[in-house]
Motif scaffolding. Structure first.
Motif, PDB file in Angstrom:
ATOM      1  N   LYS A 170       9.740   8.570   7.955  1.00  0.00           N
ATOM      2  CA  LYS A 170      10.504   9.671   8.276  1.00  0.00           C
ATOM      3  C   LYS A 170      11.841   9.533   7.818  1.00  0.00           C
ATOM      4  O   LYS A 170      12.411  10.337   6.681  1.00  0.00           O
ATOM      5  CB  LYS A 170      10.102  11.348   8.852  1.00  0.00           C
ATOM      6  N   THR A 171      12.485   8.377   8.907  1.00  0.00           N
ATOM      7  CA  THR A 171      13.667   8.565   8.157  1.00  0.00           C
ATOM      8  C   THR A 171      14.144   7.765   7.656  1.00  0.00           C
ATOM      9  O   THR A 171      15.792   8.353   6.641  1.00  0.00           O
ATOM     10  CB  THR A 171      14.597   7.807   9.707  1.00  0.00           C
ATOM     11  N   ASN A 172      13.724   6.363   6.767  1.00  0.00           N
ATOM     12  CA  ASN A 172      14.073   5.742   5.666  1.00  0.00           C
ATOM     13  C   ASN A 172      13.005   6.368   4.608  1.00  0.00           C
ATOM     14  O   ASN A 172      13.618   5.547   2.898  1.00  0.00           O
ATOM     15  CB  ASN A 172      14.653   4.628   6.540  1.00  0.00           C
ATOM     16  N   GLY A 173      12.357   7.123   4.152  1.00  0.00           N
ATOM     17  CA  GLY A 173      11.690   6.916   3.458  1.00  0.00           C
ATOM     18  C   GLY A 173      12.576   7.944   2.384  1.00  0.00           C
ATOM     19  O   GLY A 173      12.769   8.827   2.410  1.00  0.00           O
ATOM     20  N   ILE A 174      12.659   7.765   1.083  1.00  0.00           N
ATOM     21  CA  ILE A 174      13.715   8.629   0.313  1.00  0.00           C
ATOM     22  C   ILE A 174      12.057   9.410  -0.347  1.00  0.00           C
ATOM     23  O   ILE A 174      12.431  10.453  -0.857  1.00  0.00           O
ATOM     24  CB  ILE A 174      13.518   7.414  -1.949  1.00  0.00           C
ATOM     25  N   HIS A 175      10.957   9.531  -0.236  1.00  0.00           N
ATOM     26  CA  HIS A 175      10.261   9.941  -1.228  1.00  0.00           C
ATOM     27  C   HIS A 175       9.500  11.291   0.082  1.00  0.00           C
ATOM     28  O   HIS A 175       9.629  10.624   0.528  1.00  0.00           O
ATOM     29  CB  HIS A 175       8.250   9.961  -1.855  1.00  0.00           C
ATOM     30  N   SER A 224       1.227  -1.003   0.060  1.00  0.00           N
ATOM     31  CA  SER A 224      -0.045   0.102  -0.594  1.00  0.00           C
ATOM     32  C   SER A 224       0.910   1.586  -0.210  1.00  0.00           C
ATOM     33  O   SER A 224       1.797   0.842   0.117  1.00  0.00           O
ATOM     34  CB  SER A 224      -1.289  -0.245   1.267  1.00  0.00           C
ATOM     35  N   VAL A 225       0.612   2.052  -1.084  1.00  0.00           N
ATOM     36  CA  VAL A 225       1.285   3.574  -0.804  1.00  0.00           C
ATOM     37  C   VAL A 225       0.071   4.437  -0.119  1.00  0.00           C
ATOM     38  O   VAL A 225      -1.425   4.262  -0.754  1.00  0.00           O
ATOM     39  CB  VAL A 225       1.981   3.808  -1.383  1.00  0.00           C
ATOM     40  N   SER A 226       0.683   5.816   0.171  1.00  0.00           N
ATOM     41  CA  SER A 226      -0.463   6.668   0.844  1.00  0.00           C
ATOM     42  C   SER A 226       0.170   8.007   0.162  1.00  0.00           C
ATOM     43  O   SER A 226       1.121   8.298   0.034  1.00  0.00           O
ATOM     44  CB  SER A 226      -0.521   6.161   2.221  1.00  0.00           C
ATOM     45  N   ARG A 227      -0.688   9.218   0.926  1.00  0.00           N
ATOM     46  CA  ARG A 227      -1.253  10.488   0.626  1.00  0.00           C
ATOM     47  C   ARG A 227       0.482  11.129   1.750  1.00  0.00           C
ATOM     48  O   ARG A 227       1.038  11.835   2.098  1.00  0.00           O
ATOM     49  CB  ARG A 227      -1.763  11.600   1.107  1.00  0.00           C
ATOM     50  N   ASP A 228       0.677   9.626   2.918  1.00  0.00           N
ATOM     51  CA  ASP A 228       1.327  10.804   4.247  1.00  0.00           C
ATOM     52  C   ASP A 228       2.874  10.096   3.734  1.00  0.00           C
ATOM     53  O   ASP A 228       4.001   9.688   3.944  1.00  0.00           O
ATOM     54  CB  ASP A 228       0.984  10.026   5.305  1.00  0.00           C
ATOM     55  N   ARG A 229       3.327   9.798   2.323  1.00  0.00           N
ATOM     56  CA  ARG A 229       4.638   9.525   1.177  1.00  0.00           C
ATOM     57  C   ARG A 229       4.969   8.313   2.008  1.00  0.00           C
ATOM     58  O   ARG A 229       6.349   8.002   1.990  1.00  0.00           O
ATOM     59  CB  ARG A 229       5.287  10.972   2.265  1.00  0.00           C
ATOM     60  N   ARG A 230       4.237   7.285   2.652  1.00  0.00           N
ATOM     61  CA  ARG A 230       4.926   6.179   3.163  1.00  0.00           C
ATOM     62  C   ARG A 230       4.211   5.131   2.401  1.00  0.00           C
ATOM     63  O   ARG A 230       2.937   5.041   1.872  1.00  0.00           O
ATOM     64  CB  ARG A 230       4.948   6.110   4.538  1.00  0.00           C
ATOM     65  N   TRP A 231       4.969   3.819   2.174  1.00  0.00           N
ATOM     66  CA  TRP A 231       4.688   2.475   2.333  1.00  0.00           C
ATOM     67  C   TRP A 231       4.711   1.566   2.817  1.00  0.00           C
ATOM     68  O   TRP A 231       5.473   1.683   3.776  1.00  0.00           O
ATOM     69  CB  TRP A 231       5.328   2.582   0.713  1.00  0.00           C
ATOM     70  N   THR A 232       4.196   0.276   2.307  1.00  0.00           N
ATOM     71  CA  THR A 232       3.982  -0.342   3.914  1.00  0.00           C
ATOM     72  C   THR A 232       3.785  -1.881   3.136  1.00  0.00           C
ATOM     73  O   THR A 232       3.122  -1.934   1.896  1.00  0.00           O
ATOM     74  CB  THR A 232       2.487  -0.225   4.763  1.00  0.00           C
TER      75      THR A 232
END
Length: 767
Positions: A622-627, A595-603
């Motif tokens: 926030k620490t490891n997300g590239i987007h 899943s990907v989201s508007r919160d700039r994260r994937w799971t």
């Protein structure tokens, strides 16, 4: 590696305005579709007959062919982007040879006449209360004059070469119900007004009758068509009494105007009229016919009873039932005529010479609003598309009986809804789920009549046609749910007879009227559970599970719901994101859910062994997300070894399982190579090609509408770009490669859809 692209299928409706389509004598229809001009070759069989020309930056309002006596190599278009264009065919390619800029607001109507072999006059009417005159001389186009209408609005205009004078005369229908006539003495000025209509005039056409006479037909919202005879004036006196005539002067010649006839046959607003002059072979005399189209759902061909007799309707065709609202326009073709409808649909009737009857024929069509999602059936036998035009449509190849090859068409409109449809998921060959701008998911099942017709048209059986299933479906009055109709009960309902289902035997793609009424799929289940409008859905490859997510501003509402498709029970709420989940994707082995989201994260959720329940396996923070912006899209590679995520910041990242990773949230996933970075654009769609090879081939869609084919081998290399005419001219919403087929000899079919109303299939050939 070289990449070639072959266009297989283009599906799009025409814009829903009058004068948006035109048909020339060579059999080409041109029409405006969103911001593009589409050219439709009605003589082409067995391949995609549409050619897309992308140039305007806003909605196209009108297109017109410029017909010379023998050929037609130029057309005009005008748009809400305040410009108009002259297109010329050169060495088989259409190019804009003159861009007409200067209006302060959208250009709504356009017309042009040739002065001689190449010199041209073009007239454009705009919402800025002006009509502009443009002249092309010796290949150069210049603005000649602006006719100020003060606070008036030009609704439609038509130019014609006046006989005797051999100079252009311009008819403008304004919002005062009158038709204003302009001629040129140094510059254009008004010489006369035609008064009689009681509402706006929306259609004008002129035909030359003889060396000193022309006939003007005007169609109005007052439901009437008026025929005006304009001829050079002779003073007539009958025994000393002068006959009263309306007279005006143009080019130093006196012209008389007389109302020849008022045609009353339509019950709704009349939007379009067109003359046709044909030679009667019996007595070598010309016959005049008039084609008219109206919002009363009919198109009429009018003809005088005998030479110079009373005008009567000789042909009347149209739509019955359905949720259309009639026709915006109509044009004559060769032994055929065409209408374009309220839902953007094209209709063509051809004359059957043996029976002398007009028969509806197979025609192209498509969505008339942004297409939000597409899905291939598991074996790639058909493509589903859902749109903001509140319909779900099914596209498949028609194997032409004349041996012309496979030609893609819309074969059924499984859902006609009251809400904008935004997501779909294919469960099996005969079942799919759709989500609209509501909190409910709806499950549909293919009816017996569709399965039977699919086999007739495509030549493949989807599933065994068990006789127990419903025959078809209908929508009850004021209802949103498709109700199943079983064999033998088609005509039992007396009160619900609007748009009631009638089973039909088809051997070729259905007409628009059939699509609207007789191709619905019955709805079998509604899934309740979301607190807000559903935004995305995906089904596992084995069809056992469905995941869905809704619009959310809190973590509680952003949960992904899991459904068991055997009993439609909700089995789990997967909580990970804080804002709307924009896309969901099951891995090919059905064991992981991304899943990907508007919160700039994937799971990534992992299936717990021996159960249908999932747990979080990895996610970014926030620490490891590239987007750094919204993640719009995600996709798995076909072997499930890696997945990609694309975002609003123009970054595309590939993630795969690593042997070791120190990061606690990523667990055993890590970034593969460097992200692809495309500045100043948003990546909105992506998909992996179904190939067994060392490196990956990806198709990537952008907000600009272009689609790029990349090769990824820990570094990125661009193989090919499909521009706005070959791909889309507004945001690409979804991309999917067709699942590999046994008989397909490695052909890669890439399906795409976009906010520009288009659904397209391209064959990507790698060498």
């Amino acid at each position: 590696m070289k990449v070639a692209v072959k266009q297989i299928y283009t599906s799009v409706a025409c814009n829903r305005v009058p004068e948006i389509a035109d048909w020339n004598r060579d059999g080409f229809i041109c029409y405006g579709a969103s911001n593009a001009v589409v050219i439709y070759d009605t003589n082409l069989k067995g391949q995609d007959p549409l050619q897309v020309l992308s140039h305007h930056c806003s909605k196209v309002n009108s297109v017109k062919w410029l017909q010379k006596s023998d050929t037609c190599t130029e057309l005009l278009s005008c748009s809400a982007d305040k410009t108009a264009a002259i297109w010329t065919l050169n060495n088989g390619t259409w190019k804009v040879t003159s861009q007409l800029t200067g209006h302060n607001d959208g250009v709504t109507c356009i017309n042009g006449v040739y002065l001689d072999a190449d010199d041209l006059m073009v007239y454009t009417g705009s919402i800025d209360s002006t009509v502009r005159v443009w002249e092309r001389k010796n290949g150069t186009t210049a603005h000649k004059q602006t006719i100020n209408l003060h606070s008036g609005l030009c609704l439609t205009l038509h130019a014609h070469i006046l006989p005797i004078a051999n100079k252009p005369i311009l008819f403008c229908a304004l919002d005062d119900h009158k038709i204003h006539i302009f001629s040129e003495e140094d510059e254009y000025h008004r010489v006369h007004m035609l008064v009689g209509h009681e509402d706006w005039v929306r259609g004008l056409d002129v035909v030359g009758v003889d060396d000193n006479t022309i006939m003007l037909a005007s169609a109005s919202q007052d439901t009437y068509i008026r025929l005006w005879r304009i001829q050079s004036h002779e003073d007539k006196t009958v025994e000393g009494i002068k006959v009263e005539e309306k007279v005006f002067q143009a080019y130093g010649i006196k012209w008389s105007v007389k109302l020849d006839a008022v045609l009353a046959g339509h019950e709704g607003w009349v939007y379009g009229v067109q003359w046709q002059k044909v030679l009667d072979k019996a007595n070598d005399q010309p016959i005049y016919r008039l084609l008219s189209s109206s919002l009363d759902k009919t198109i009429i061909i009018w003809q005088p009873e005998s030479h110079g007799g009373v005008w009567v309707e000789s042909v009347r065709v149209g739509e019955v039932g359905g949720n259309g609202l009639g026709f915006y326009g109509s044009r004559f073709g060769q032994d055929a005529f065409m209408g374009h409808g309220y839902n953007g649909s094209l209709h063509i009737w051809k004359l059957d010479k043996e029976t002398n009857q007009w028969q509806p024929s197979v025609v192209v069509g498509g969505h008339f609003s942004g297409v939000e999602d597409i899905r291939w059936e598991g074996q790639g036998r058909y493509l589903l598309s859902v749109s903001l035009d509140q319909t779900t449509r099914l596209h498949a190849p028609w194997n032409r009986p004349d041996g012309g090859g496979a030609e893609w068409h819309e074969l059924c409109r499984a859902q006609v809804h009251g809400y904008d449809v935004c997501a779909a998921a294919s469960l099996s060959a005969a079942r799919f789920v759709s989500a609209a701008d509501e909190k409910v998911l709806r499950v549909f099942r293919a009816p017996h009549n569709f399965l039977h017709n699919f086999r007739n048209i495509v030549g493949e059986a989807l599933v065994g046609e068990d006789d127990a299933g419903p025959e078809g479906a209908s929508v009850p009055s004021l209802g949103l749910s498709n109700k199943a109709v079983f064999s033998g009960e088609e005509h039992t309902s007396g009160d619900d007879n609007d748009g009631y289902f009638v089973p039909i035997e088809l051997t070729e793609p259905p007409t628009e009227e059939t699509l609207m009424q007789n191709t619905l799929w019955p709805e079998t289940h509604k899934l309740y559970g979301h607190g807000y409008e559903v935004r995305c859905a995906d089904a596992s490859a084995d069809g056992a599970l469905l995941a869905s997510a809704a619009r959310a501003a809190l973590a509680a509402h952003a949960a992904v719901l899991l459904w068991d498709t055997s009993n439609w029970q909700q089995i789990q709420k997967l909580v990970s994101h804080n804002l709307t989940v924009t896309q969901l994707a099951f891995s090919p082995d059905s064991r992981r859910l991304l899943s990907v989201s508007r919160d700039r994260r994937w799971t990534v959720f992992q299936r717990i062994r021996d159960s249908n329940l999932f747990e979080i396996a990895a996610s970014t923070d926030k620490t490891n997300g590239i987007h750094t912006r919204i993640i719009w899209c995600c996709a798995w590679a076909w072997d499930g070894s890696m997945f990609g995520t694309g975002s609003r910041d123009g970054k595309l990242c590939i993630w795969s399982k690593a042997d070791t990773t120190s990061d606690s949230t990523l667990r055993d996933y890590s970034l593969l190579g460097k992200p692809l970075e495309v500045p100043n654009t948003s990546i909105t769609a992506l998909t992996f090609a179904p190939l067994q090879r060392e490196s990956q081939i990806l198709a990537v869609g952008f907000e600009s509408g272009v689609i790029r084919i990349y090769n990824f081998d820990s570094i990125w290399s661009l193989l090919h770009e499909l521009d706005n005419s070959a791909a889309h001219h507004l945001t690409v919403k979804r991309l999917f490669f067709r699942p590999p087929r046994k008989d397909s000899n490695k052909e890669l079919y890439l399906a795409s859809c976009g906010s520009d109303h288009f659904v397209r299939i391209n064959n990507i050939i790698l060498s």
